[in-house]
Design a protein around this motif. Sequence first.
Motif, PDB file in Angstrom:
ATOM      1  N   SER A  87      36.359  -9.717 -25.213  1.00  0.00           N
ATOM      2  CA  SER A  87      37.618  -9.769 -24.455  1.00  0.00           C
ATOM      3  C   SER A  87      37.997  -8.396 -23.898  1.00  0.00           C
ATOM      4  O   SER A  87      38.847  -8.307 -23.021  1.00  0.00           O
ATOM      5  CB  SER A  87      38.750 -10.343 -25.309  1.00  0.00           C
ATOM      6  OG  SER A  87      39.081  -9.455 -26.348  1.00  0.00           O
ATOM      7  N   ALA A  90      35.809  -7.310 -18.627  1.00  0.00           N
ATOM      8  CA  ALA A  90      36.518  -8.040 -17.571  1.00  0.00           C
ATOM      9  C   ALA A  90      35.799  -9.341 -17.223  1.00  0.00           C
ATOM     10  O   ALA A  90      35.268  -9.494 -16.134  1.00  0.00           O
ATOM     11  CB  ALA A  90      36.680  -7.162 -16.339  1.00  0.00           C
ATOM     12  N   ILE A  91      35.750 -10.273 -18.188  1.00  0.00           N
ATOM     13  CA  ILE A  91      35.174 -11.578 -17.897  1.00  0.00           C
ATOM     14  C   ILE A  91      36.238 -12.635 -18.129  1.00  0.00           C
ATOM     15  O   ILE A  91      37.152 -12.433 -18.928  1.00  0.00           O
ATOM     16  CB  ILE A  91      33.906 -11.867 -18.742  1.00  0.00           C
ATOM     17  CG1 ILE A  91      34.195 -11.768 -20.245  1.00  0.00           C
ATOM     18  CG2 ILE A  91      32.770 -10.961 -18.368  1.00  0.00           C
ATOM     19  CD1 ILE A  91      33.005 -12.109 -21.120  1.00  0.00           C
ATOM     20  N   ASP A  92      36.127 -13.742 -17.424  1.00  0.00           N
ATOM     21  CA  ASP A  92      37.137 -14.791 -17.574  1.00  0.00           C
ATOM     22  C   ASP A  92      36.911 -15.573 -18.865  1.00  0.00           C
ATOM     23  O   ASP A  92      35.911 -15.396 -19.562  1.00  0.00           O
ATOM     24  CB  ASP A  92      37.172 -15.716 -16.355  1.00  0.00           C
ATOM     25  CG  ASP A  92      35.910 -16.554 -16.183  1.00  0.00           C
ATOM     26  OD1 ASP A  92      35.101 -16.645 -17.115  1.00  0.00           O
ATOM     27  OD2 ASP A  92      35.754 -17.131 -15.095  1.00  0.00           O
ATOM     28  N   ARG A  93      37.857 -16.447 -19.184  1.00  0.00           N
ATOM     29  CA  ARG A  93      37.837 -17.191 -20.434  1.00  0.00           C
ATOM     30  C   ARG A  93      36.583 -18.059 -20.571  1.00  0.00           C
ATOM     31  O   ARG A  93      35.979 -18.122 -21.636  1.00  0.00           O
ATOM     32  CB  ARG A  93      39.092 -18.051 -20.534  1.00  0.00           C
ATOM     33  CG  ARG A  93      39.190 -18.818 -21.811  1.00  0.00           C
ATOM     34  CD  ARG A  93      40.427 -19.637 -21.845  1.00  0.00           C
ATOM     35  NE  ARG A  93      40.503 -20.428 -20.625  1.00  0.00           N
ATOM     36  CZ  ARG A  93      41.310 -21.443 -20.446  1.00  0.00           C
ATOM     37  NH1 ARG A  93      42.138 -21.783 -21.375  1.00  0.00           N
ATOM     38  NH2 ARG A  93      41.318 -22.119 -19.322  1.00  0.00           N
ATOM     39  N   GLU A  95      33.596 -17.656 -19.123  1.00  0.00           N
ATOM     40  CA  GLU A  95      32.446 -16.779 -19.332  1.00  0.00           C
ATOM     41  C   GLU A  95      32.431 -16.221 -20.747  1.00  0.00           C
ATOM     42  O   GLU A  95      31.392 -16.138 -21.384  1.00  0.00           O
ATOM     43  CB  GLU A  95      32.511 -15.599 -18.344  1.00  0.00           C
ATOM     44  CG  GLU A  95      31.433 -15.577 -17.308  1.00  0.00           C
ATOM     45  CD  GLU A  95      31.546 -14.340 -16.454  1.00  0.00           C
ATOM     46  OE1 GLU A  95      30.692 -13.451 -16.598  1.00  0.00           O
ATOM     47  OE2 GLU A  95      32.502 -14.263 -15.659  1.00  0.00           O
ATOM     48  N   HIS A 123      37.674 -20.541 -28.254  1.00  0.00           N
ATOM     49  CA  HIS A 123      38.801 -20.679 -27.326  1.00  0.00           C
ATOM     50  C   HIS A 123      40.132 -20.392 -28.042  1.00  0.00           C
ATOM     51  O   HIS A 123      40.980 -19.676 -27.511  1.00  0.00           O
ATOM     52  CB  HIS A 123      38.815 -22.077 -26.713  1.00  0.00           C
ATOM     53  CG  HIS A 123      39.974 -22.318 -25.805  1.00  0.00           C
ATOM     54  ND1 HIS A 123      40.089 -21.738 -24.563  1.00  0.00           N
ATOM     55  CD2 HIS A 123      41.100 -23.053 -25.982  1.00  0.00           C
ATOM     56  CE1 HIS A 123      41.225 -22.110 -24.010  1.00  0.00           C
ATOM     57  NE2 HIS A 123      41.854 -22.903 -24.851  1.00  0.00           N
ATOM     58  N   TYR A 126      40.422 -16.703 -28.691  1.00  0.00           N
ATOM     59  CA  TYR A 126      40.737 -15.997 -27.441  1.00  0.00           C
ATOM     60  C   TYR A 126      42.220 -16.162 -27.087  1.00  0.00           C
ATOM     61  O   TYR A 126      42.878 -15.204 -26.709  1.00  0.00           O
ATOM     62  CB  TYR A 126      39.846 -16.505 -26.309  1.00  0.00           C
ATOM     63  CG  TYR A 126      40.174 -15.864 -24.985  1.00  0.00           C
ATOM     64  CD1 TYR A 126      39.735 -14.581 -24.698  1.00  0.00           C
ATOM     65  CD2 TYR A 126      40.945 -16.531 -24.042  1.00  0.00           C
ATOM     66  CE1 TYR A 126      40.037 -13.979 -23.486  1.00  0.00           C
ATOM     67  CE2 TYR A 126      41.257 -15.935 -22.832  1.00  0.00           C
ATOM     68  CZ  TYR A 126      40.807 -14.663 -22.561  1.00  0.00           C
ATOM     69  OH  TYR A 126      41.129 -14.070 -21.363  1.00  0.00           O
TER      70      TYR A 126
END
Length: 162
Positions: A87, A90-93, A95, A123, A126
């Motif tokens: 986290s 800079a990757i999205d959820r 990815e 998930h 995160y």
Amino acid sequence: MWKTIFDDALFQYLASNTGTTPTSNQHMYQLVQQQYRTRGIWLQIAQQLNITQTQAHDYFHNTWVKQFYAPFDTYKPQIRDIVARLSQTAIDRFELSVKALEVFEQAHPHERFHAKSVQQFIHQTYQKLANTSQNSSKENSVHVQAKEESTSGDISKYIVFG
């Protein structure tokens, strides 16, 4: 409760629709994997158990199959660490979820985990990190704002008389 007789209903369906008598739950699992494209499996099992087709399908995929996978409870701290590290990038959820599962499975190549359960945990982890991060940044901005306002010298707007 219908869950206690799910095995029997599945056994009966498979025995009458595959031409094979299942010898174990593992064998039933393999037969379902082979029969999955056959329409009506969950409808027939649901009718026998007096439940909905969705309940039968979801119970099989989300609960019943877990008996064939290693539990990952002892690995949850490791998964949290993986998610925390990823986290930072800079990757999205989505990815992050895929990458975290990949990293975790690579760390344990001889274990077989229920991927959907691990992904759900990733998930949730995160989301908790994101919420904690948002709350901490809000608290920091409130402290900064309060500090800036208190240096102005006008404290009358902070005094409330009951």
